[in-house]
Design a protein around this motif. Structure first.
Motif, mmCIF file in Angstrom:
data_model
loop_
_atom_site.group_PDB
_atom_site.id
_atom_site.type_symbol
_atom_site.label_atom_id
_atom_site.label_comp_id
_atom_site.label_asym_id
_atom_site.label_seq_id
_atom_site.Cartn_x
_atom_site.Cartn_y
_atom_site.Cartn_z
ATOM 1 N N THR A 128 0.835 -1.194 0.000
ATOM 2 C CA THR A 128 0.000 0.000 0.000
ATOM 3 C C THR A 128 0.872 1.246 0.000
ATOM 4 O O THR A 128 2.061 1.189 0.313
ATOM 5 N N ARG A 129 0.268 2.349 -0.374
ATOM 6 C CA ARG A 129 0.985 3.618 -0.299
ATOM 7 C C ARG A 129 1.232 3.984 1.154
ATOM 8 O O ARG A 129 0.479 3.605 2.033
ATOM 9 N N GLY A 130 2.276 4.713 1.350
ATOM 10 C CA GLY A 130 2.566 5.145 2.712
ATOM 11 C C GLY A 130 3.970 4.759 3.121
ATOM 12 O O GLY A 130 4.644 3.966 2.457
ATOM 13 N N VAL A 131 4.414 5.330 4.207
ATOM 14 C CA VAL A 131 5.739 5.064 4.756
ATOM 15 C C VAL A 131 5.609 3.993 5.827
ATOM 16 O O VAL A 131 4.863 4.163 6.798
ATOM 17 N N VAL A 132 6.331 2.901 5.655
ATOM 18 C CA VAL A 132 6.283 1.787 6.600
ATOM 19 C C VAL A 132 7.548 1.806 7.454
ATOM 20 O O VAL A 132 8.662 1.826 6.921
ATOM 21 N N ASP A 133 7.378 1.822 8.752
ATOM 22 C CA ASP A 133 8.506 1.845 9.683
ATOM 23 C C ASP A 133 9.235 0.505 9.619
ATOM 24 O O ASP A 133 8.659 -0.527 9.967
ATOM 25 N N PRO A 134 10.499 0.489 9.185
ATOM 26 C CA PRO A 134 11.209 -0.792 9.073
ATOM 27 C C PRO A 134 11.468 -1.452 10.423
ATOM 28 O O PRO A 134 11.692 -2.661 10.480
ATOM 29 N N ALA A 135 11.430 -0.680 11.498
ATOM 30 C CA ALA A 135 11.685 -1.252 12.817
ATOM 31 C C ALA A 135 10.474 -1.993 13.365
ATOM 32 O O ALA A 135 10.604 -3.042 13.993
ATOM 33 N N THR A 136 9.273 -1.471 13.103
ATOM 34 C CA THR A 136 8.062 -2.071 13.672
ATOM 35 C C THR A 136 7.184 -2.763 12.638
ATOM 36 O O THR A 136 6.353 -3.602 12.996
ATOM 37 N N GLY A 137 7.329 -2.400 11.366
ATOM 38 C CA GLY A 137 6.471 -2.947 10.328
ATOM 39 C C GLY A 137 5.141 -2.240 10.214
ATOM 40 O O GLY A 137 4.319 -2.583 9.354
ATOM 41 N N ASP A 138 4.895 -1.236 11.050
ATOM 42 C CA ASP A 138 3.638 -0.490 11.018
ATOM 43 C C ASP A 138 3.690 0.625 9.978
ATOM 44 O O ASP A 138 4.772 1.136 9.652
ATOM 45 N N VAL A 139 2.517 1.005 9.481
ATOM 46 C CA VAL A 139 2.423 2.168 8.610
ATOM 47 C C VAL A 139 2.612 3.413 9.466
ATOM 48 O O VAL A 139 1.823 3.680 10.379
ATOM 49 N N ARG A 140 3.686 4.137 9.172
ATOM 50 C CA ARG A 140 3.996 5.318 9.969
ATOM 51 C C ARG A 140 3.193 6.526 9.507
ATOM 52 O O ARG A 140 2.793 7.376 10.309
ATOM 53 N N PHE A 141 2.965 6.592 8.185
ATOM 54 C CA PHE A 141 2.219 7.727 7.638
ATOM 55 C C PHE A 141 1.653 7.340 6.279
ATOM 56 O O PHE A 141 2.359 6.797 5.439
ATOM 57 N N SER A 142 0.365 7.596 6.074
ATOM 58 C CA SER A 142 -0.261 7.380 4.779
ATOM 59 C C SER A 142 -1.337 8.431 4.579
ATOM 60 O O SER A 142 -2.405 8.354 5.185
ATOM 61 N N PHE A 143 -1.028 9.410 3.737
ATOM 62 C CA PHE A 143 -2.015 10.457 3.466
ATOM 63 C C PHE A 143 -3.167 9.880 2.657
ATOM 64 O O PHE A 143 -4.322 10.242 2.837
ATOM 65 N N ASP A 144 -2.847 8.967 1.721
ATOM 66 C CA ASP A 144 -3.861 8.363 0.855
ATOM 67 C C ASP A 144 -4.885 7.566 1.648
ATOM 68 O O ASP A 144 -6.079 7.583 1.347
ATOM 69 N N LEU A 145 -4.401 6.807 2.645
ATOM 70 C CA LEU A 145 -5.261 5.910 3.420
ATOM 71 C C LEU A 145 -5.111 6.246 4.899
ATOM 72 O O LEU A 145 -4.383 5.574 5.627
ATOM 73 N N PRO A 146 -5.776 7.281 5.357
ATOM 74 C CA PRO A 146 -5.569 7.760 6.734
ATOM 75 C C PRO A 146 -5.950 6.740 7.805
ATOM 76 O O PRO A 146 -5.460 6.819 8.932
ATOM 77 N N SER A 147 -6.819 5.780 7.488
ATOM 78 C CA SER A 147 -7.192 4.787 8.492
ATOM 79 C C SER A 147 -6.109 3.735 8.695
ATOM 80 O O SER A 147 -6.158 2.950 9.643
ATOM 81 N N TRP A 148 -5.103 3.723 7.792
ATOM 82 C CA TRP A 148 -3.968 2.817 7.957
ATOM 83 C C TRP A 148 -2.921 3.555 8.793
ATOM 84 O O TRP A 148 -2.270 4.476 8.325
ATOM 85 N N HIS A 149 -2.748 3.134 10.028
ATOM 86 C CA HIS A 149 -1.890 3.848 10.964
ATOM 87 C C HIS A 149 -1.271 2.855 11.926
ATOM 88 O O HIS A 149 -1.499 1.631 11.837
ATOM 89 N N VAL A 150 -0.487 3.368 12.831
ATOM 90 C CA VAL A 150 0.139 2.510 13.843
ATOM 91 C C VAL A 150 -0.937 1.754 14.613
ATOM 92 O O VAL A 150 -1.915 2.339 15.073
ATOM 93 N N GLY A 151 -0.754 0.454 14.744
ATOM 94 C CA GLY A 151 -1.716 -0.402 15.418
ATOM 95 C C GLY A 151 -2.477 -1.311 14.475
ATOM 96 O O GLY A 151 -3.010 -2.350 14.895
ATOM 97 N N VAL A 152 -2.531 -0.943 13.193
ATOM 98 C CA VAL A 152 -3.254 -1.770 12.221
ATOM 99 C C VAL A 152 -2.578 -3.122 12.054
ATOM 100 O O VAL A 152 -3.253 -4.161 11.979
ATOM 101 N N LEU A 153 -1.257 -3.151 12.025
ATOM 102 C CA LEU A 153 -0.543 -4.418 11.824
ATOM 103 C C LEU A 153 -0.849 -5.406 12.948
ATOM 104 O O LEU A 153 -1.122 -6.580 12.690
#
Length: 421
Positions: free
Chosen positions: A148-173
């Protein structure tokens, strides 16, 4: 890290893995051929095959005629011993696929993310749909990768920021892993496109290359030493923010369309350039706004030429049609100017990484094909001391989804090939 002693168990595990990788890469083999490739005796190779057959990983798939005596049995990897799944989810569209352990895609389905504010519910529904199409249960999946679009934190695997999909955020993983009970990984879409290019496309066999995603938004996938380079925060490849001459610097990094390179080659820029050159008059489709639909994506910044209600896939198709029409019509001036703009970003990447190969992908890159790629290569050579080859993507179908399957299959095989003993 303490070294593992060379116990019989470890040696059997290593031999099993070597045999499975040979069968995966080279197809069915006889016991004698397997022994020849691994250096094992016929007796040991026979014991190995019996062990793998008992675990349901290999099976007799045919016979090989020889000289005297009975034909030799051919052993092959059992495709159904494990499965992996991938999902490409973008604003307004999505697709999911399942592949067996050999890499054969056994099912692919479309997914409609519209109206889904809960990523966990959306993904669970997509997984159930594609597994039903494949005729398997969710428990048969060994790995699942989401692009998916967005910046994925390589340390945690979580989506750190996604302007396109705002509901995808830390905790989704974590929510996905709890709900699916399947190993899940989220990855940036352009990184997955680069993985697909490395395995199935123009960069097969190359350890160093970059993939430039040119479309409504811009992205860069970097492969160095055969591994994806994600950066410290996962933000490597956000080339839309590259400062370029003649374009204003952003004043607010939370405005995704304000990056200098994005202004130069993004959706509005390509449409404006096409209009200035009269590209595709009467042939490029005009998309009528749909009340209440909304774009919902950072690449489109909420509007296209002031019109709300287009889906992001509509916008991308429009850009691709403009560029494709230019190629078909032989609009040299348009292609040269577009190539010159893309070359600014390619040259900036090349003087830092010197990749040797640049693959153009995305809606604009793929629509431009070899014609646009050749002109980008020429333009880069004029402004850059290194001259990388520039080619168009050779991945068939959805490159993000194919990359998700490549990543998921790598994880699934690692599990299966490590658990034989």
């Amino acid at each position: 890290m303490p070294r593992r002693p060379g116990t019989p168990r470890l040696l059997r595990q290593l031999n099993d893995r070597a045999a499975l990788e040979l069968l995966l890469a080279g197809g069915p083999l006889t016991r004698a051929e397997l022994g020849e490739h691994t250096g094992l005796s016929k007796v040991t190779a026979g014991q190995l095959l019996a062990r793998l057959e008992e675990r349901g990983l290999v099976a007799v798939v045919g016979e090989q005629a020889g000289g005297r005596g009975p034909n030799a049995a051919l052993y092959g990897l059992v495709p159904s011993c494990a499965y992996a799944a991938g999902l490409d989810v973008q604003p307004g569209r999505g697709s999911a696929a399942v592949a067996d352990i050999t890499g054969e895609t056994v099912a692919e389905v479309s997914v409609d993310p519209n109206g889904h504010d809960d990523p966990v519910r959306l993904v669970c529904g997509a997984v159930d749909k594609v597994c039903a199409s494949a005729g398997i249960t969710r428990s048969r999946l060994r790995a699942f990768v989401i692009g998916t679009r967005g910046v994925v934190d390589p340390a945690t695997g979580d989506v750190r920021f996604s302007f396109d999909l705002p509901s995808w955020h830390v905790g989704v993983l974590a929510g996905l892993r709890d709900a699916l009970d399947v190993p899940v990984r989220i990855e940036n879409d352009v990184n997955l496109a680069a993985l697909a290019e490395h395995v199935h496309g123009a960069a097969t066999g190359l350890d160093d290359f970059v993939l430039v995603w040119a479309g409504v938004g811009q992205g860069l996938g970097v492969m160095l030493g055969g591994r994806l380079h994600r950066g410290f925060t996962g933000g490597a490849g956000e080339i839309g923010w590259l400062p370029v001459p003649g374009e204003p610097l952003p004043t607010d990094v939370h405005e995704p369309q304000s990056g200098s390179f994005q202004r130069l080659v993004g959706g509005d820029a390509v449409r404006g350039l096409a209009g200035a050159h009269g590209i595709g008059s009467g042939r490029v489709p005009v998309f009528v706004p749909v009340p209440g639909a909304g774009i919902g994506g950072a690449d489109a910044a909420g509007s296209v030429n002031g019109s709300h209600g287009l889906t992001l896939s509509d916008v991308s198709a429009s850009l691709g049609d403009h560029v494709r029409a230019a190629v078909e019509e032989g609009a040299e001036d348009f292609l040269v100017e577009l190539a010159g703009r893309l070359a600014v970003g390619v040259a900036a990447v090349s003087v830092v990484l010197d990749p040797g190969l640049v693959v153009l992908s995305g809606d604009v890159g793929r629509a431009g094909g070899p014609t646009l790629a050749a002109r980008v290569e020429e333009a880069v050579a004029r402004i850059c001391p290194s001259r990388p080859r520039v080619v168009v993507s050779r991945v068939e179908g959805n490159p993000v989804l194919r990359g998700a399957l490549v990543s998921a299959l790598g994880q699934a095989r690692e599990q299966v090939f490590s658990e034989t003993v």
